[in-house]
Write a protein that holds these residues in place. Structure first.
Motif, PDB file in Angstrom:
ATOM      1  N   GLU A   1      21.084  52.393   2.452  1.00  0.00           N
ATOM      2  CA  GLU A   1      21.694  51.572   3.494  1.00  0.00           C
ATOM      3  C   GLU A   1      22.978  50.942   2.960  1.00  0.00           C
ATOM      4  O   GLU A   1      23.135  50.738   1.762  1.00  0.00           O
ATOM      5  CB  GLU A   1      20.730  50.473   3.940  1.00  0.00           C
TER       6      GLU A   1
ATOM      7  N   TRP B   1      25.449  47.584   3.018  1.00  0.00           N
ATOM      8  CA  TRP B   1      25.303  46.162   3.318  1.00  0.00           C
ATOM      9  C   TRP B   1      26.598  45.405   3.082  1.00  0.00           C
ATOM     10  O   TRP B   1      27.446  45.815   2.308  1.00  0.00           O
ATOM     11  CB  TRP B   1      24.132  45.525   2.579  1.00  0.00           C
TER      12      TRP B   1
ATOM     13  N   ARG C   1      24.972  40.551  15.481  1.00  0.00           N
ATOM     14  CA  ARG C   1      23.655  40.181  16.035  1.00  0.00           C
ATOM     15  C   ARG C   1      23.543  40.611  17.487  1.00  0.00           C
ATOM     16  O   ARG C   1      22.527  41.146  17.915  1.00  0.00           O
ATOM     17  CB  ARG C   1      23.431  38.669  15.925  1.00  0.00           C
TER      18      ARG C   1
ATOM     19  N   THR D   1      19.570  47.153  10.208  1.00  0.00           N
ATOM     20  CA  THR D   1      18.163  47.303   9.819  1.00  0.00           C
ATOM     21  C   THR D   1      17.570  45.999   9.314  1.00  0.00           C
ATOM     22  O   THR D   1      16.362  45.910   9.133  1.00  0.00           O
ATOM     23  CB  THR D   1      18.005  48.381   8.738  1.00  0.00           C
ATOM     24  N   GLY D   2      18.414  45.013   9.096  1.00  0.00           N
ATOM     25  CA  GLY D   2      17.895  43.730   8.649  1.00  0.00           C
ATOM     26  C   GLY D   2      18.993  42.770   8.274  1.00  0.00           C
ATOM     27  O   GLY D   2      20.104  43.167   7.922  1.00  0.00           O
ATOM     28  N   THR D   3      18.670  41.505   8.383  1.00  0.00           N
ATOM     29  CA  THR D   3      19.544  40.420   7.959  1.00  0.00           C
ATOM     30  C   THR D   3      18.695  39.497   7.106  1.00  0.00           C
ATOM     31  O   THR D   3      17.572  39.166   7.489  1.00  0.00           O
ATOM     32  CB  THR D   3      20.115  39.659   9.170  1.00  0.00           C
ATOM     33  N   ALA D   4      19.243  39.096   5.960  1.00  0.00           N
ATOM     34  CA  ALA D   4      18.481  38.263   5.034  1.00  0.00           C
ATOM     35  C   ALA D   4      19.415  37.243   4.387  1.00  0.00           C
ATOM     36  O   ALA D   4      20.629  37.455   4.333  1.00  0.00           O
ATOM     37  CB  ALA D   4      17.829  39.130   3.963  1.00  0.00           C
TER      38      ALA D   4
ATOM     39  N   ARG E   1      22.313  44.517   6.678  1.00  0.00           N
ATOM     40  CA  ARG E   1      22.125  45.915   6.276  1.00  0.00           C
ATOM     41  C   ARG E   1      22.233  46.837   7.492  1.00  0.00           C
ATOM     42  O   ARG E   1      21.760  46.498   8.573  1.00  0.00           O
ATOM     43  CB  ARG E   1      20.768  46.102   5.602  1.00  0.00           C
TER      44      ARG E   1
END
Length: 141
Positions: free
Chosen positions: A44, A46, A60, A86-89, A127
């Motif tokens: 991925e 990022w 978002r 695929t994701g936010t952290a 990501r």
């Protein structure tokens, strides 16, 4: 002129400045901004940004973004990827260091990370899974 999968992934893994694009408003052209990014072939992609930045809000909302990287020498070559988030952290000191080390000389990384952590505020890591690729090497043109 097109790149093989291996060539395009390797090129994207090099430390180019990316041009991130994301739809912000349906009646406007996409928001496009320069950004540092990280990518490992087959994985991925990022980026880091402020959690309330314009690009973070747009990502978002859209749920996806694209990133284009290019060079002009020794040949004109570019890779553009687009795909879903695929994701936010939350960001970490380690990820800040990894990103800075990708773009800055070794002797500048520590100072940048300190500046980043103290002055640039909170960051998140977003990501994206590359789904669609557009790429070319224009050879000697």
């Amino acid at each position: 002129m097109t790149l093989s999968r291996r060539e395009r992934e390797q090129f994207l893994a090099e430390p180019h400045i990316g041009a991130l694009s994301v739809v912000e408003q349906p009646d406007r052209a996409p928001l496009t901004v320069p950004i540092w990014y990280q990518y490992t072939p087959g994985g991925e992609l990022w980026v880091r940004t402020g959690p309330d930045s314009r690009k973070a809000r747009a990502i978002r909302s859209a749920g996806r973004f694209s990133l284009m990287v290019q060079r002009t020498a020794p040949t004109v070559r570019y890779v553009c990827v687009e795909g879903p988030v695929t994701g936010t952290a939350p960001d970490s000191r380690e990820l800040s260091w990894e990103m800075a080390a990708r773009y800055l000389p070794e002797d500048k990384v520590a100072a940048f990370v300190e500046y980043d952590r103290a002055r640039l505020g909170e960051h998140v890591v977003i990501r994206m899974r590359p789904e669609h690729w557009v790429c070319a090497d224009l050879g000697a043109f």
